[in-house]
Design an enzyme around this catalytic site. Structure first.
Site, PDB file in Angstrom:
ATOM      1  N   ASP A  36     -15.601 -10.060 -59.626  1.00  0.00           N
ATOM      2  CA  ASP A  36     -16.955 -10.963 -59.515  1.00  0.00           C
ATOM      3  C   ASP A  36     -16.670 -12.382 -59.842  1.00  0.00           C
ATOM      4  O   ASP A  36     -17.787 -13.037 -60.005  1.00  0.00           O
ATOM      5  CB  ASP A  36     -18.083 -10.341 -60.166  1.00  0.00           C
ATOM      6  CG  ASP A  36     -17.858 -10.107 -61.581  1.00  0.00           C
ATOM      7  OD1 ASP A  36     -16.685 -10.370 -62.069  1.00  0.00           O
ATOM      8  OD2 ASP A  36     -18.908  -9.862 -62.427  1.00  0.00           O
ATOM      9  N   HIS A 240       6.286 -30.768 -53.390  1.00  0.00           N
ATOM     10  CA  HIS A 240       5.209 -30.351 -53.933  1.00  0.00           C
ATOM     11  C   HIS A 240       5.125 -29.341 -55.204  1.00  0.00           C
ATOM     12  O   HIS A 240       4.935 -28.098 -55.130  1.00  0.00           O
ATOM     13  CB  HIS A 240       4.354 -29.856 -53.202  1.00  0.00           C
ATOM     14  CG  HIS A 240       3.558 -30.756 -52.381  1.00  0.00           C
ATOM     15  ND1 HIS A 240       2.948 -30.577 -50.887  1.00  0.00           N
ATOM     16  CD2 HIS A 240       3.828 -32.006 -52.440  1.00  0.00           C
ATOM     17  CE1 HIS A 240       2.358 -31.720 -50.626  1.00  0.00           C
ATOM     18  NE2 HIS A 240       2.753 -32.875 -51.266  1.00  0.00           N
ATOM     19  N   ASP A 257       2.527 -36.558 -59.586  1.00  0.00           N
ATOM     20  CA  ASP A 257       1.696 -36.892 -58.566  1.00  0.00           C
ATOM     21  C   ASP A 257       0.213 -36.245 -58.782  1.00  0.00           C
ATOM     22  O   ASP A 257       0.405 -34.922 -58.594  1.00  0.00           O
ATOM     23  CB  ASP A 257       2.485 -36.551 -57.302  1.00  0.00           C
ATOM     24  CG  ASP A 257       1.690 -36.551 -55.988  1.00  0.00           C
ATOM     25  OD1 ASP A 257       0.397 -36.940 -56.084  1.00  0.00           O
ATOM     26  OD2 ASP A 257       2.303 -36.298 -54.902  1.00  0.00           O
ATOM     27  N   ASP A 268      -5.002 -40.253 -54.856  1.00  0.00           N
ATOM     28  CA  ASP A 268      -3.724 -39.568 -54.840  1.00  0.00           C
ATOM     29  C   ASP A 268      -2.639 -40.551 -55.286  1.00  0.00           C
ATOM     30  O   ASP A 268      -2.396 -41.387 -54.422  1.00  0.00           O
ATOM     31  CB  ASP A 268      -3.406 -39.215 -53.242  1.00  0.00           C
ATOM     32  CG  ASP A 268      -2.338 -38.496 -53.105  1.00  0.00           C
ATOM     33  OD1 ASP A 268      -1.496 -38.217 -53.812  1.00  0.00           O
ATOM     34  OD2 ASP A 268      -1.776 -38.078 -52.117  1.00  0.00           O
ATOM     35  N   HIS A 347      10.238 -37.190 -46.228  1.00  0.00           N
ATOM     36  CA  HIS A 347       8.741 -36.998 -45.835  1.00  0.00           C
ATOM     37  C   HIS A 347       8.332 -38.551 -45.328  1.00  0.00           C
ATOM     38  O   HIS A 347       9.136 -39.489 -45.236  1.00  0.00           O
ATOM     39  CB  HIS A 347       7.835 -36.804 -47.007  1.00  0.00           C
ATOM     40  CG  HIS A 347       7.960 -37.629 -48.358  1.00  0.00           C
ATOM     41  ND1 HIS A 347       7.300 -38.891 -48.215  1.00  0.00           N
ATOM     42  CD2 HIS A 347       8.763 -37.533 -49.398  1.00  0.00           C
ATOM     43  CE1 HIS A 347       7.694 -39.320 -49.606  1.00  0.00           C
ATOM     44  NE2 HIS A 347       8.430 -38.408 -50.309  1.00  0.00           N
ATOM     45  N   HIS A 351      -0.398 -40.857 -45.468  1.00  0.00           N
ATOM     46  CA  HIS A 351      -1.439 -40.173 -44.816  1.00  0.00           C
ATOM     47  C   HIS A 351      -2.688 -40.671 -44.882  1.00  0.00           C
ATOM     48  O   HIS A 351      -2.969 -41.447 -45.772  1.00  0.00           O
ATOM     49  CB  HIS A 351      -1.287 -38.669 -45.326  1.00  0.00           C
ATOM     50  CG  HIS A 351      -1.251 -38.613 -46.771  1.00  0.00           C
ATOM     51  ND1 HIS A 351      -2.628 -38.502 -47.306  1.00  0.00           N
ATOM     52  CD2 HIS A 351      -0.265 -38.286 -47.665  1.00  0.00           C
ATOM     53  CE1 HIS A 351      -2.264 -38.235 -48.884  1.00  0.00           C
ATOM     54  NE2 HIS A 351      -0.996 -38.189 -48.869  1.00  0.00           N
ATOM     55  N   HIS A 358      -5.252 -35.001 -47.461  1.00  0.00           N
ATOM     56  CA  HIS A 358      -4.559 -35.402 -46.414  1.00  0.00           C
ATOM     57  C   HIS A 358      -5.731 -35.390 -45.407  1.00  0.00           C
ATOM     58  O   HIS A 358      -6.164 -34.423 -44.798  1.00  0.00           O
ATOM     59  CB  HIS A 358      -3.870 -34.614 -45.958  1.00  0.00           C
ATOM     60  CG  HIS A 358      -2.575 -34.255 -46.985  1.00  0.00           C
ATOM     61  ND1 HIS A 358      -1.696 -32.977 -47.284  1.00  0.00           N
ATOM     62  CD2 HIS A 358      -2.241 -35.186 -47.733  1.00  0.00           C
ATOM     63  CE1 HIS A 358      -0.744 -33.371 -48.095  1.00  0.00           C
ATOM     64  NE2 HIS A 358      -0.771 -34.680 -48.599  1.00  0.00           N
ATOM     65  N   GLU A 381       3.497 -44.113 -49.982  1.00  0.00           N
ATOM     66  CA  GLU A 381       4.299 -43.214 -51.018  1.00  0.00           C
ATOM     67  C   GLU A 381       5.822 -42.863 -50.592  1.00  0.00           C
ATOM     68  O   GLU A 381       6.132 -41.712 -50.260  1.00  0.00           O
ATOM     69  CB  GLU A 381       3.769 -41.907 -50.937  1.00  0.00           C
ATOM     70  CG  GLU A 381       3.171 -41.313 -49.941  1.00  0.00           C
ATOM     71  CD  GLU A 381       2.567 -39.965 -50.051  1.00  0.00           C
ATOM     72  OE1 GLU A 381       3.097 -38.959 -51.064  1.00  0.00           O
ATOM     73  OE2 GLU A 381       1.396 -39.633 -49.626  1.00  0.00           O
ATOM     74  N   TYR A 385      14.842 -38.534 -53.356  1.00  0.00           N
ATOM     75  CA  TYR A 385      15.256 -37.594 -54.231  1.00  0.00           C
ATOM     76  C   TYR A 385      16.671 -37.045 -53.993  1.00  0.00           C
ATOM     77  O   TYR A 385      17.150 -36.945 -52.862  1.00  0.00           O
ATOM     78  CB  TYR A 385      14.152 -36.235 -53.515  1.00  0.00           C
ATOM     79  CG  TYR A 385      12.801 -36.701 -53.444  1.00  0.00           C
ATOM     80  CD1 TYR A 385      11.980 -36.657 -54.331  1.00  0.00           C
ATOM     81  CD2 TYR A 385      12.429 -37.289 -52.261  1.00  0.00           C
ATOM     82  CE1 TYR A 385      10.550 -37.000 -54.308  1.00  0.00           C
ATOM     83  CE2 TYR A 385      11.139 -37.722 -52.056  1.00  0.00           C
ATOM     84  CZ  TYR A 385      10.195 -37.723 -52.820  1.00  0.00           C
ATOM     85  OH  TYR A 385       8.898 -38.158 -52.853  1.00  0.00           O
ATOM     86  N   ARG A 403       9.160 -40.789 -56.549  1.00  0.00           N
ATOM     87  CA  ARG A 403       7.904 -41.110 -55.295  1.00  0.00           C
ATOM     88  C   ARG A 403       7.028 -42.247 -56.116  1.00  0.00           C
ATOM     89  O   ARG A 403       6.592 -41.908 -57.217  1.00  0.00           O
ATOM     90  CB  ARG A 403       7.478 -39.994 -54.966  1.00  0.00           C
ATOM     91  CG  ARG A 403       6.323 -40.269 -53.829  1.00  0.00           C
ATOM     92  CD  ARG A 403       5.835 -38.931 -53.093  1.00  0.00           C
ATOM     93  NE  ARG A 403       5.262 -37.921 -53.980  1.00  0.00           N
ATOM     94  CZ  ARG A 403       5.806 -36.773 -54.240  1.00  0.00           C
ATOM     95  NH1 ARG A 403       7.126 -36.520 -53.959  1.00  0.00           N
ATOM     96  NH2 ARG A 403       5.071 -35.873 -54.951  1.00  0.00           N
ATOM     97  N   GLU A 405       3.555 -43.974 -55.285  1.00  0.00           N
ATOM     98  CA  GLU A 405       2.302 -43.605 -54.448  1.00  0.00           C
ATOM     99  C   GLU A 405       0.957 -44.539 -54.697  1.00  0.00           C
ATOM    100  O   GLU A 405       0.569 -44.245 -55.868  1.00  0.00           O
ATOM    101  CB  GLU A 405       1.984 -42.222 -54.301  1.00  0.00           C
ATOM    102  CG  GLU A 405       0.836 -42.007 -53.298  1.00  0.00           C
ATOM    103  CD  GLU A 405       0.764 -40.479 -52.968  1.00  0.00           C
ATOM    104  OE1 GLU A 405       0.926 -39.681 -53.927  1.00  0.00           O
ATOM    105  OE2 GLU A 405       0.053 -40.096 -51.763  1.00  0.00           O
TER     106      GLU A 405
END
Ligand code: GLY
Ligand code: MN
Ligand code: MN
Length: 435
Positions: A36, A240, A257, A268, A347, A351, A358, A381, A385, A403, A405
């Site tokens: 619940d 991610h 991130d 972001d 990548h 975006h 996104h 961003e 890597y 990265r 961003e």
């Protein structure tokens, strides 16, 4: 957000729909986590964009030009016993007085009332495929009307993708939306600074995540726009990575991130820095390359440029830089043509961002990248890597993931960096972390 803003949005949508039309939009369902206990509730962005109504179990109906009521909200009834446990419900009266509905009915009455509204309309504006249970109910209502066709009712003849219209509206941020996004960005920037100060060898990734979430909540942003990504060393090379469960070690780079959500608007931000607060020569060379790529990309965020111009700029800087560092070998133009940079920069450069991290909005129109226009908000961003074992790459580069961003909005003159409060130069980072 003011009630007048939601009203303006409904007006604009109804103007595009024209007469003999109906729009139907349920909000997100409340989801059970286990037994619940429910997941924290978040309304559907499209629904919230038009209503500002925060409760679950609700559906918006718009019928432009309808005399009795154009904007009808179906929602939960008041229920003192339930409200004792779960808190206030606006009920039908509140839907009209506080949320601007012209009329409101209990959500349980949908099956009785909606077919009668549908049969008056030629066109149904609806988002298909997002809510299978609601999709099924809609087709049942339409079938009910069809089965009554001998009595002269023919019902709707066209189903039109509501998202197509709504998402084009959402792509262009209003002044008050930008205010919310600026505030979300400001809070996230403060939380990132806290993490920078808390980062040191021996701390755990989840402790840094906790630092971030704590500061956001403390400043009034109780929700995150997405699960924070906090990884050091090899973990920073998983784009991610959300496990956030390892110990952070000396000489590693940390990548974080993370961005809060405020009033249903996302931020972001990614930063990367040495765990011990001092860049090694290798770390600095790679970091400054990503930073140069980001600068080049941001310089391309101008009205009239293509969506893809920032990405192309980042690809050029990164490919050239990786060749210079000996990580990629060959001619820059050929490496770009053959997309060899994707081994280390897999990548895209950004975006749309808005109510969703996104965010919605087409990236191409008629097969071509769309032009940037004032009011569009996006992330910039780029990243590099280099996982351990990368073929042909000297060991000193391994296990570095970087990265950088930021969130920007296109303006008449160029762009505004919403996340500018958060430093990113090598000198600034070393000075904050050394303090
Ligand atoms: N935080 C997810 C992304 O940067 O797209
Ligand atoms: Mn992003
Ligand atoms: Mn991000």
């Amino acid at each position: 957000m003011l009630a007048s803003e939601f009203k303006r949005r409904r007006r604009e949508l109804m103007r595009m729909m024209g007469s003999d039309s109906i729009a139907i939009l349920p909000t997100a369902p409340l989801l059970i986590r286990s037994r619940d206990v429910h997941y924290p509730y978040r309304p559907d962005s499209d629904f919230y964009y038009l209503t500002g109504f925060p409760e679950p179990e609700a559906a918006l109906v718009l019928i432009p030009g309808r005399k009795q009521a154009e904007y009808i909200l179906f929602n939960r009834e008041r229920d003192p016993a339930k409200e004792l446990w779960d808190g206030f419900r606006a009920g039908q009266e509140g839907a009209c007085s506080d949320y601007g509905a012209d009329d409101s009915f209990p959500i349980g009455d949908l099956d009785d009332i909606l077919p009668r509204m549908l049969e008056q309309c030629e066109r149904v504006f609806y988002v298909m495929g997002c809510n299978p249970r609601f999709d099924k109910r809609l087709s049942e209502w339409i079938n009910t009307i069809r089965s009554e066709s001998r009595s002269g009712m023919h019902g709707p003849v066209e189903i039109i993708a509501l998202d197509h219209y709504l998402h084009e509206m959402r792509l262009f941020k209003s002044r008050s939306e930008l205010k919310a996004m600026r505030q979300a960005a400001r809070i996230s920037a403060k939380a990132h600074k806290k993490v920078m100060l808390a980062c040191e060898p021996g701390v755990w990734e989840y402790q840094l995540e906790a630092e971030f979430v704590h500061e956001c909540s403390h400043l009034g942003a109780k929700a995150q726009a997405y699960p924070p990504i906090v990884g050091a060393g090899a973990n920073a090379c998983t784009l991610h990575y959300i496990d956030n469960r390892d110990k952070v070690e000396d000489k590693q780079m940390l990548l974080i991130d993370a961005g809060c959500e405020l009033d249903c608007y996302a931020s972001d931000i990614t930063r990367a820095y040495p765990v011990n607060g001092r860049f090694s020569e290798t770390q600095r060379l790679l970091y400054e390359l990503v930073l140069a790529a980001q600068d080049a990309a941001i310089a391309k965020v101008n009205p009239g440029n293509h969506w893809n111009d920032p990405h192309d700029a980042a690809v050029r800087v990164i490919t050239r830089g990786l060749v210079k560092l000996g990580i990629l070998k060959g001619l820059v133009a050929k490496l770009i043509r053959e997309e060899k940079y994707k081994t280390f920069f897999p990548h895209r450069t950004g975006h749309w961002i808005g109510m969703d991290v996104h965010d919605v909005g087409d990236y191409k129109v008629d097969g071509a990248w769309r032009l940037l226009e004032p009011g569009m908000a996006l992330t910039i961003e780029p990243g590099i890597y280099i996982p351990a074992g990368s073929k042909g790459v000297a060991k000193k580069w391994w296990n570095i993931g970087i990265r950088i961003e930021d969130d920007v909005v296109v303006t008449k003159e160029g762009c505004e960096i919403l996340t500018k409060d958060l430093p990113k130069s090598v000198e600034e980072i070393e000075s904050i972390m050394g303090a």
